[in-house]
Write a protein that holds these residues in place. Structure first.
Motif, PDB file in Angstrom:
ATOM      1  N   ARG A 131       0.792  -1.223   0.000  1.00 53.46           N
ATOM      2  CA  ARG A 131       0.000   0.000   0.000  1.00 53.46           C
ATOM      3  C   ARG A 131       0.831   1.283   0.000  1.00 53.46           C
ATOM      4  O   ARG A 131       0.331   2.349  -0.334  1.00 53.46           O
ATOM      5  CB  ARG A 131      -0.933  -0.001   1.222  1.00 53.46           C
ATOM      6  CG  ARG A 131      -2.034  -1.044   1.155  1.00 53.46           C
ATOM      7  CD  ARG A 131      -2.947  -1.046   2.365  1.00 53.46           C
ATOM      8  NE  ARG A 131      -2.335  -1.704   3.518  1.00 53.46           N
ATOM      9  CZ  ARG A 131      -1.766  -1.090   4.534  1.00 53.46           C
ATOM     10  NH1 ARG A 131      -1.731   0.224   4.567  1.00 53.46           N
ATOM     11  NH2 ARG A 131      -1.240  -1.762   5.532  1.00 53.46           N
ATOM     12  N   TYR A 132       2.104   1.172   0.394  1.00 50.71           N
ATOM     13  CA  TYR A 132       2.950   2.353   0.516  1.00 50.71           C
ATOM     14  C   TYR A 132       3.917   2.438  -0.664  1.00 50.71           C
ATOM     15  O   TYR A 132       4.685   1.516  -0.912  1.00 50.71           O
ATOM     16  CB  TYR A 132       3.765   2.299   1.809  1.00 50.71           C
ATOM     17  CG  TYR A 132       2.981   2.651   3.050  1.00 50.71           C
ATOM     18  CD1 TYR A 132       1.776   2.017   3.344  1.00 50.71           C
ATOM     19  CD2 TYR A 132       3.453   3.591   3.954  1.00 50.71           C
ATOM     20  CE1 TYR A 132       1.068   2.329   4.492  1.00 50.71           C
ATOM     21  CE2 TYR A 132       2.762   3.902   5.104  1.00 50.71           C
ATOM     22  CZ  TYR A 132       1.554   3.269   5.366  1.00 50.71           C
ATOM     23  OH  TYR A 132       0.862   3.570   6.496  1.00 50.71           O
ATOM     24  N   SER A 133       3.897   3.556  -1.355  1.00 48.00           N
ATOM     25  CA  SER A 133       4.886   3.802  -2.407  1.00 48.00           C
ATOM     26  C   SER A 133       6.243   4.084  -1.759  1.00 48.00           C
ATOM     27  O   SER A 133       6.337   4.317  -0.540  1.00 48.00           O
ATOM     28  CB  SER A 133       4.470   5.001  -3.243  1.00 48.00           C
ATOM     29  OG  SER A 133       4.500   6.193  -2.452  1.00 48.00           O
ATOM     30  N   PHE A 134       7.288   4.088  -2.578  1.00 53.51           N
ATOM     31  CA  PHE A 134       8.619   4.413  -2.049  1.00 53.51           C
ATOM     32  C   PHE A 134       8.605   5.803  -1.422  1.00 53.51           C
ATOM     33  O   PHE A 134       9.160   6.027  -0.340  1.00 53.51           O
ATOM     34  CB  PHE A 134       9.661   4.343  -3.164  1.00 53.51           C
ATOM     35  CG  PHE A 134      11.038   4.763  -2.721  1.00 53.51           C
ATOM     36  CD1 PHE A 134      11.853   3.876  -2.036  1.00 53.51           C
ATOM     37  CD2 PHE A 134      11.497   6.057  -2.965  1.00 53.51           C
ATOM     38  CE1 PHE A 134      13.128   4.272  -1.606  1.00 53.51           C
ATOM     39  CE2 PHE A 134      12.759   6.457  -2.538  1.00 53.51           C
ATOM     40  CZ  PHE A 134      13.576   5.561  -1.861  1.00 53.51           C
ATOM     41  N   GLY A 135       7.953   6.746  -2.099  1.00 47.29           N
ATOM     42  CA  GLY A 135       7.900   8.110  -1.585  1.00 47.29           C
ATOM     43  C   GLY A 135       7.184   8.217  -0.261  1.00 47.29           C
ATOM     44  O   GLY A 135       7.641   8.926   0.648  1.00 47.29           O
ATOM     45  N   ALA A 152       9.349   6.715   2.472  1.00 47.03           N
ATOM     46  CA  ALA A 152      10.436   7.629   2.824  1.00 47.03           C
ATOM     47  C   ALA A 152       9.923   8.777   3.695  1.00 47.03           C
ATOM     48  O   ALA A 152      10.583   9.185   4.668  1.00 47.03           O
ATOM     49  CB  ALA A 152      11.083   8.176   1.555  1.00 47.03           C
ATOM     50  N   TRP A 153       8.741   9.315   3.356  1.00 47.16           N
ATOM     51  CA  TRP A 153       8.177  10.411   4.134  1.00 47.16           C
ATOM     52  C   TRP A 153       7.826   9.964   5.552  1.00 47.16           C
ATOM     53  O   TRP A 153       8.073  10.692   6.525  1.00 47.16           O
ATOM     54  CB  TRP A 153       6.955  10.981   3.428  1.00 47.16           C
ATOM     55  CG  TRP A 153       6.222  12.038   4.214  1.00 47.16           C
ATOM     56  CD1 TRP A 153       4.917  12.024   4.594  1.00 47.16           C
ATOM     57  CD2 TRP A 153       6.762  13.269   4.713  1.00 47.16           C
ATOM     58  NE1 TRP A 153       4.601  13.159   5.295  1.00 47.16           N
ATOM     59  CE2 TRP A 153       5.720  13.945   5.389  1.00 47.16           C
ATOM     60  CE3 TRP A 153       8.030  13.855   4.650  1.00 47.16           C
ATOM     61  CZ2 TRP A 153       5.907  15.173   6.005  1.00 47.16           C
ATOM     62  CZ3 TRP A 153       8.215  15.094   5.275  1.00 47.16           C
ATOM     63  CH2 TRP A 153       7.162  15.729   5.936  1.00 47.16           C
ATOM     64  N   GLU A 154       7.264   8.755   5.674  1.00 49.25           N
ATOM     65  CA  GLU A 154       6.944   8.241   7.003  1.00 49.25           C
ATOM     66  C   GLU A 154       8.221   8.052   7.826  1.00 49.25           C
ATOM     67  O   GLU A 154       8.227   8.290   9.043  1.00 49.25           O
ATOM     68  CB  GLU A 154       6.203   6.909   6.887  1.00 49.25           C
ATOM     69  CG  GLU A 154       4.792   7.019   6.311  1.00 49.25           C
ATOM     70  CD  GLU A 154       3.840   7.781   7.219  1.00 49.25           C
ATOM     71  OE1 GLU A 154       4.125   7.901   8.424  1.00 49.25           O
ATOM     72  OE2 GLU A 154       2.803   8.262   6.712  1.00 49.25           O
ATOM     73  N   ASN A 197       2.337 -10.164  -5.572  1.00 48.16           N
ATOM     74  CA  ASN A 197       2.976  -8.847  -5.595  1.00 48.16           C
ATOM     75  C   ASN A 197       4.499  -9.019  -5.448  1.00 48.16           C
ATOM     76  O   ASN A 197       4.961  -9.770  -4.588  1.00 48.16           O
ATOM     77  CB  ASN A 197       2.436  -7.999  -4.447  1.00 48.16           C
ATOM     78  CG  ASN A 197       2.859  -6.558  -4.527  1.00 48.16           C
ATOM     79  OD1 ASN A 197       4.038  -6.231  -4.463  1.00 48.16           O
ATOM     80  ND2 ASN A 197       1.877  -5.667  -4.654  1.00 48.16           N
ATOM     81  N   PRO A 198       5.303  -8.324  -6.252  1.00 46.21           N
ATOM     82  CA  PRO A 198       6.754  -8.503  -6.202  1.00 46.21           C
ATOM     83  C   PRO A 198       7.458  -7.770  -5.073  1.00 46.21           C
ATOM     84  O   PRO A 198       8.692  -7.728  -5.031  1.00 46.21           O
ATOM     85  CB  PRO A 198       7.205  -7.949  -7.570  1.00 46.21           C
ATOM     86  CG  PRO A 198       6.201  -6.889  -7.881  1.00 46.21           C
ATOM     87  CD  PRO A 198       4.889  -7.437  -7.362  1.00 46.21           C
ATOM     88  N   TRP A 199       6.694  -7.207  -4.127  1.00 44.27           N
ATOM     89  CA  TRP A 199       7.331  -6.479  -3.022  1.00 44.27           C
ATOM     90  C   TRP A 199       8.345  -7.355  -2.298  1.00 44.27           C
ATOM     91  O   TRP A 199       8.125  -8.555  -2.076  1.00 44.27           O
ATOM     92  CB  TRP A 199       6.280  -6.012  -2.011  1.00 44.27           C
ATOM     93  CG  TRP A 199       6.921  -5.356  -0.815  1.00 44.27           C
ATOM     94  CD1 TRP A 199       7.290  -4.053  -0.683  1.00 44.27           C
ATOM     95  CD2 TRP A 199       7.311  -6.004   0.413  1.00 44.27           C
ATOM     96  NE1 TRP A 199       7.870  -3.838   0.538  1.00 44.27           N
ATOM     97  CE2 TRP A 199       7.905  -5.011   1.229  1.00 44.27           C
ATOM     98  CE3 TRP A 199       7.226  -7.318   0.882  1.00 44.27           C
ATOM     99  CZ2 TRP A 199       8.400  -5.297   2.502  1.00 44.27           C
ATOM    100  CZ3 TRP A 199       7.722  -7.598   2.154  1.00 44.27           C
ATOM    101  CH2 TRP A 199       8.295  -6.595   2.950  1.00 44.27           C
TER     102      TRP A 199
END
Length: 215
Positions: free
Chosen positions: A59-63, A66-68, A106-108
């Motif tokens: 659910r979380y993008s890289f951006g 990073a912000w979190e 999902n490839p995460w």
């Protein structure tokens, strides 16, 4: 015995990841509201928090990640704890289970360790839930073997596992790790020790097993 199995291909590991996520989603769908609120082997986290954390990578993008991390002043533990609590409150238990199932392929994967680490993330957090609940689910041995064969000093350091002076001996498959006083138990319980967890009483045998038992 610890690292004698052949290295699996990426496709083989991803197949096991997908199977683990689907099986855990089915298990979560069958839990009661009381079980969703029950404590796990992750200190301070209920089942709902662990489930929310497991689906964070989808659910979380890289951006956003990073912000979190910036908001947590670079403290990864603080970040993951806050995100798990926020997401557990924001999503229904049905949605949290569905997220695992819908993202089975999902490839995460974590920043380090590749797909073996992704499998470890899912398997160990699944055990955080099932072992704490006293659930009788057994992780397939082929899946466990992939993870057991990756355990080394770097793994132990990353998860804060202190196995000094003991040798882990699985009683349900041919695997040992370390030297010293024997500590025996199921392969999945020993995997938890290598990932820095403690297990409930009655899961281990050995003269020095008390240090690995939750009170």
């Amino acid at each position: 015995m610890g690292n004698t199995a052949h290295r699996r291909t990426t496709a083989e590991v991803r197949t096991e990841i997908a199977a683990e996520r689907r099986e855990l989603a089915d298990l979560l769908d069958g839990l009661s509201e009381q079980e969703w609120a029950a404590p796990t082997l992750c200190t301070g986290w209920q089942v709902r928090h662990v489930a929310a954390h497991m689906s964070m990578g989808f659910r979380y993008s890289f951006g956003k990640t990073a912000w979190e991390l910036v908001k947590a002043r670079g403290n990864l533990h603080r970040m993951t704890d806050r995100c798990a609590r926020v997401d557990a409150a924001a999503h229904s238990t049905r949605a949290l289970a569905a997220s695992l199932r819908d993202n089975a392929d999902n490839p995460w994967k974590p920043p380090v360790g590749g797909y073996e680490s992704a499998l470890g993330h899912d398997v160990v957090h699944g055990l955080d839930i099932t072992v704490a609940l006293g659930h009788d689910r057994r992780v397939p041995q082929d899946r466990l073997r992939i993870l057991l064969d990756t355990i080394n000093a770097r793994t132990l350091k990353f998860f804060g596992a202190d196995l000094h002076g003991v040798q882990l001996r699985a009683n349900d498959l041919d695997w040992t790790y370390g030297t010293g006083t024997p500590i025996s138990g199921s392969a999945q319980d020993l995997l938890l020790l290598a990932y820095g967890r403690k297990v409930p009483p009655g899961h281990l045998e050995g003269e020095r097993c008390d240090r690995f038992v939750s009170v």
